[in-house]
Design a protein around this motif. Structure first.
Motif, PDB file in Angstrom:
ATOM      1  N   LEU A   1       7.560   3.396  -8.541  1.00 55.14           N
ATOM      2  CA  LEU A   1       8.236   2.304  -7.834  1.00 55.14           C
ATOM      3  C   LEU A   1       8.212   2.678  -6.365  1.00 55.14           C
ATOM      4  CD1 LEU A   1      10.181  -0.093  -7.290  1.00 55.14           C
ATOM      5  CD2 LEU A   1      12.057   1.394  -7.970  1.00 55.14           C
ATOM      6  N   VAL A   2       7.533   1.863  -5.545  1.00 49.19           N
ATOM      7  CA  VAL A   2       7.400   2.162  -4.124  1.00 49.19           C
ATOM      8  C   VAL A   2       7.665   0.892  -3.324  1.00 49.19           C
ATOM      9  CG1 VAL A   2       4.899   1.727  -4.110  1.00 49.19           C
ATOM     10  CG2 VAL A   2       5.902   3.241  -2.393  1.00 49.19           C
ATOM     11  N   GLY A   3       8.144   1.048  -2.091  1.00 51.35           N
ATOM     12  CA  GLY A   3       8.604  -0.088  -1.302  1.00 51.35           C
ATOM     13  C   GLY A   3       7.559  -0.756  -0.434  1.00 51.35           C
ATOM     14  N   ALA A   4       6.284  -0.502  -0.670  1.00 51.09           N
ATOM     15  CA  ALA A   4       5.217  -1.146   0.108  1.00 51.09           C
ATOM     16  C   ALA A   4       3.992  -1.292  -0.773  1.00 51.09           C
ATOM     17  CB  ALA A   4       4.884  -0.331   1.358  1.00 51.09           C
ATOM     18  N   GLN A   5       3.171  -2.276  -0.459  1.00 49.39           N
ATOM     19  CA  GLN A   5       1.912  -2.428  -1.182  1.00 49.39           C
ATOM     20  C   GLN A   5       0.932  -1.367  -0.684  1.00 49.39           C
ATOM     21  OE1 GLN A   5       1.466  -4.818  -3.727  1.00 49.39           O
ATOM     22  NE2 GLN A   5      -0.204  -3.405  -4.135  1.00 49.39           N
ATOM     23  N   LEU A   6       0.402  -0.570  -1.592  1.00 48.32           N
ATOM     24  CA  LEU A   6      -0.460   0.550  -1.218  1.00 48.32           C
ATOM     25  C   LEU A   6      -1.915   0.263  -1.559  1.00 48.32           C
ATOM     26  CD1 LEU A   6       1.699   3.518  -2.586  1.00 48.32           C
ATOM     27  CD2 LEU A   6       1.818   2.416  -0.350  1.00 48.32           C
ATOM     28  N   ALA A   7      -2.814   0.731  -0.705  1.00 48.39           N
ATOM     29  CA  ALA A   7      -4.240   0.606  -0.987  1.00 48.39           C
ATOM     30  C   ALA A   7      -4.569   1.371  -2.264  1.00 48.39           C
ATOM     31  CB  ALA A   7      -5.053   1.163   0.183  1.00 48.39           C
ATOM     32  N   GLY A   8      -5.300   0.726  -3.153  1.00 54.33           N
ATOM     33  CA  GLY A   8      -5.679   1.364  -4.410  1.00 54.33           C
ATOM     34  C   GLY A   8      -4.692   1.174  -5.544  1.00 54.33           C
ATOM     35  N   PHE A   9      -3.573   0.476  -5.278  1.00 51.60           N
ATOM     36  CA  PHE A   9      -2.559   0.209  -6.304  1.00 51.60           C
ATOM     37  C   PHE A   9      -2.330  -1.304  -6.386  1.00 51.60           C
ATOM     38  CE2 PHE A   9      -1.886   4.548  -5.020  1.00 51.60           C
ATOM     39  CZ  PHE A   9      -1.520   5.220  -6.182  1.00 51.60           C
ATOM     40  N   ASP A  10      -2.429  -1.861  -7.590  1.00 51.22           N
ATOM     41  CA  ASP A  10      -2.332  -3.311  -7.761  1.00 51.22           C
ATOM     42  C   ASP A  10      -0.934  -3.841  -7.503  1.00 51.22           C
ATOM     43  OD1 ASP A  10      -5.006  -3.462  -8.432  1.00 51.22           O
ATOM     44  OD2 ASP A  10      -4.630  -3.266 -10.586  1.00 51.22           O
ATOM     45  N   THR A  11       0.062  -3.069  -7.898  1.00 51.00           N
ATOM     46  CA  THR A  11       1.444  -3.520  -7.771  1.00 51.00           C
ATOM     47  C   THR A  11       2.287  -2.419  -7.143  1.00 51.00           C
ATOM     48  OG1 THR A  11       1.996  -2.723  -9.996  1.00 51.00           O
ATOM     49  CG2 THR A  11       1.288  -5.025  -9.807  1.00 51.00           C
ATOM     50  N   MET A  12       3.518  -2.773  -6.770  1.00 58.08           N
ATOM     51  CA  MET A  12       4.447  -1.806  -6.206  1.00 58.08           C
ATOM     52  C   MET A  12       5.275  -1.132  -7.297  1.00 58.08           C
ATOM     53  SD  MET A  12       5.542  -4.239  -3.019  1.00 58.08           S
ATOM     54  CE  MET A  12       7.075  -3.407  -2.661  1.00 58.08           C
ATOM     55  N   VAL A  13       5.128  -1.591  -8.535  1.00 54.27           N
ATOM     56  CA  VAL A  13       5.855  -1.019  -9.673  1.00 54.27           C
ATOM     57  C   VAL A  13       4.886  -0.884 -10.843  1.00 54.27           C
ATOM     58  CG1 VAL A  13       7.769  -1.281 -11.294  1.00 54.27           C
ATOM     59  CG2 VAL A  13       8.001  -2.147  -8.960  1.00 54.27           C
ATOM     60  N   LYS A  14       4.932   0.259 -11.512  1.00 53.88           N
ATOM     61  CA  LYS A  14       4.181   0.446 -12.750  1.00 53.88           C
ATOM     62  C   LYS A  14       5.103   1.099 -13.766  1.00 53.88           C
ATOM     63  CE  LYS A  14       0.388   3.074 -14.831  1.00 53.88           C
ATOM     64  NZ  LYS A  14      -0.406   4.299 -14.651  1.00 53.88           N
ATOM     65  N   ILE A  15       5.214   0.488 -14.933  1.00 54.76           N
ATOM     66  CA  ILE A  15       6.049   1.014 -16.011  1.00 54.76           C
ATOM     67  C   ILE A  15       5.231   0.986 -17.296  1.00 54.76           C
ATOM     68  CG2 ILE A  15       8.098   0.626 -17.426  1.00 54.76           C
ATOM     69  CD1 ILE A  15       8.952   1.500 -14.791  1.00 54.76           C
ATOM     70  N   THR A  16       5.018   2.134 -17.895  1.00 50.93           N
ATOM     71  CA  THR A  16       4.289   2.207 -19.163  1.00 50.93           C
ATOM     72  C   THR A  16       5.082   3.054 -20.154  1.00 50.93           C
ATOM     73  OG1 THR A  16       3.075   4.223 -18.548  1.00 50.93           O
ATOM     74  CG2 THR A  16       2.075   2.104 -17.922  1.00 50.93           C
ATOM     75  N   ASN A  17       4.618   3.050 -21.396  1.00 52.78           N
ATOM     76  CA  ASN A  17       5.227   3.936 -22.392  1.00 52.78           C
ATOM     77  C   ASN A  17       4.654   5.340 -22.311  1.00 52.78           C
ATOM     78  OD1 ASN A  17       6.931   1.990 -23.623  1.00 52.78           O
ATOM     79  ND2 ASN A  17       5.190   1.168 -24.777  1.00 52.78           N
ATOM     80  N   GLU A  18       3.387   5.456 -21.835  1.00 52.47           N
ATOM     81  CA  GLU A  18       2.654   6.703 -21.975  1.00 52.47           C
ATOM     82  C   GLU A  18       2.911   7.725 -20.857  1.00 52.47           C
ATOM     83  OE1 GLU A  18       1.081   3.356 -24.043  1.00 52.47           O
ATOM     84  OE2 GLU A  18       1.170   3.662 -21.855  1.00 52.47           O
ATOM     85  N   ALA A  19       3.024   7.274 -19.608  1.00 50.72           N
ATOM     86  CA  ALA A  19       3.080   8.198 -18.472  1.00 50.72           C
ATOM     87  C   ALA A  19       4.290   9.126 -18.580  1.00 50.72           C
ATOM     88  CB  ALA A  19       3.123   7.428 -17.162  1.00 50.72           C
ATOM     89  N   PRO A  20       4.096  10.446 -18.413  1.00 52.39           N
ATOM     90  CA  PRO A  20       5.216  11.385 -18.533  1.00 52.39           C
ATOM     91  C   PRO A  20       6.064  11.488 -17.266  1.00 52.39           C
ATOM     92  CG  PRO A  20       3.190  12.589 -18.141  1.00 52.39           C
ATOM     93  CD  PRO A  20       2.798  11.137 -18.267  1.00 52.39           C
TER      94      PRO A  20
END
Length: 457
Positions: free
Chosen positions: A135-154
């Protein structure tokens, strides 16, 4: 899972909505005002509300969670219906925690540098091939969204804002994440509409340390005396890891980090960014990434959006856009540009736009912040006073607060634009700082005009 967003159009809110939609949740939402890029991005994923407004009939007993945004009011009809039905209501930081209970939660806090440090960590984690949510407060180059939530990422890397969580939850957002590991970049009084005294504001950081899980860690800047004292005096059962400036040199306008006999040329500059890099390095070290690997990968980091963003780079002068608006950010940004280009004239333009920056009782915090600039300008759009219900004050009060009688002051976008269009970029850098939009001035068109003029000199 079925979730409904009240005030879905907010920056963090619409990104969380998209992240949950990608996770397979059934997502709906409402808002009374929707702007770009929220509109296009929500529409792309098929979750844009059909019409603006609040519709309590959307709130039904089969909804698993209501996520409430700061834009909503306590008397919002959808909120009232949800409360009547006894539905579970979350602020978005609460819901981020719900979705990351079983992950290592990396939380980046502090009055300044949060977005940049978070972005640096994400950049390096991506480069080394680690799986992570964020969760980041700006749109970043190389990232589609400002938030990513998955089941897998540790791991989840979270930019931890100290502002309030929701209209019905007055706790600072970063208190709700229960960090496993944290960064604190510094403490500089902000959000005075919520934290009316510096002591009250500082207390929030001590309380944050208490929320870190026992046995966790905090990486903190020992160059900030208030933060250093706050961390040292805190009794939480956590590891405390201080950081300071790394060894570096500036060679022909490029900053190089010096480590183990090697030079690592950076695409960013300024002591504040060097401190941000050390915070990110130590956090990555906590996640098992060696210093030499970190420094190698950080050489390709171009910066976060609106953080010393280069609008123009000419042989004789540059134009930068920066999010700086608080006194500490203003000082750090101006110092960075002047130190990087000591022989160039620096024209600094700051728009006062936030509630804190416009408050007369806070203005004196800006004393001396523009002194290093060769030419300084303060802009307050006259409509901003009206929007925030603040009584305008005369130019003399501003000049006295900044302790700078030579600075120029504008309150109309047209007059500011006329001034900016006459700037000569010959041996000159122009630094434009605001969390607003300079009264709607098209900075791309301005940049194009100034650079074309420079080419003909």
């Amino acid at each position: 899972m079925r979730v409904h967003f009240i005030a879905i159009g907010g920056s963090a809110m619409h990104n969380l909505a998209i992240a949950l939609h990608k996770k397979g949740f059934t997502v709906t939402g409402s808002d009374d005002v929707l702007f770009e890029p929220s509109v296009s991005r929500l529409a792309k994923h098929g979750i844009l509300p059909e019409a603006n407004g609040w519709y309590p009939e959307k709130i039904t007993a089969d909804i698993d969670a209501i996520i409430l945004g700061m834009h909503a009011r306590v008397d919002n009809p959808e909120l009232l219906k949800a409360q009547q039905l006894g539905l579970k209501i979350y602020s978005y930081p609460e819901y981020i925690y719900e979705q990351s209970k079983n992950k290592t939660r990396v939380v980046i806090g502090g009055s300044h540098g949060k977005t940049t440090i978070t972005s640096m960590i994400l950049h390096v984690l991506k480069a080394v091939g680690r799986d992570f949510d964020y969760l980041v407060g700006a749109q970043l180059a190389g990232f589609d969204t400002m938030v990513k939530i998955t089941n897998e990422a540790p791991i989840i890397v979270i930019e931890g804002d100290e502002y309030l969580s929701s209209p019905i939850d007055r706790r600072p957002k970063f208190h709700l994440y229960k960090a496993s590991i944290a960064v604190l970049s510094g403490i500089a009084w902000d959000h005075i509409n919520v934290f009316p005294t510096f002591e009250n504001y500082t207390e929030q950081f001590s309380l944050f340390l208490d929320t870190i899980i026992p046995g966790g860690a905090v990486v903190y800047s020992e160059t900030d005396e208030v933060l250093k004292t706050t961390v040292i005096n805190n009794k939480a059962d956590i590891k405390k890891v201080p950081y300071h400036l790394p060894a570096f040199e500036i060679d022909r306008g490029v900053t190089n980090i010096l480590y183990n006999g090697n030079k690592y040329p950076l695409l960013v500059f300024g002591e504040h960014n060097l401190l941000n890099i050390e915070a990110a390095r130590l956090m990555c070290q906590e996640l098992g990434i060696a210093a030499a690997d970190f420094y190698q990968y950080i050489t390709t980091f171009k910066g976060a959006a609106r953080r010393l963003e280069v609008l123009a780079d000419t042989e004789t002068g540059n134009i930068y856009k920066d999010f700086a608006h608080s006194p500490s950010k203003l000082t750090a940004t101006i110092n960075a540009v002047k130190t990087q280009f000591p022989d160039r004239k620096l024209i600094a333009v700051i728009e006062l736009h936030t509630f804190s920056s416009l408050n007369k009782s806070f203005l004196n915090e800006y004393a001396g912040t523009l002194d290093i600039a060769d030419e300084a300008t303060v802009f307050i759009d006259e409509h901003t006073f009206q929007q925030k219900n603040i009584e305008p004050y005369p130019v003399g009060i501003l000049k006295s607060a900044f302790a700078n009688n030579n600075m120029q002051v504008f309150n109309q976008p047209g007059a500011l634009l006329a001034y900016l269009e006459n700037i000569d970029l010959n041996n000159t850098n122009l630094l434009l700082m605001s969390s607003g939009n300079f009264g709607g001035i098209n900075l791309n068109e301005l940049t194009d005009k100034l650079t074309k003029k420079a080419e003909h000199i």
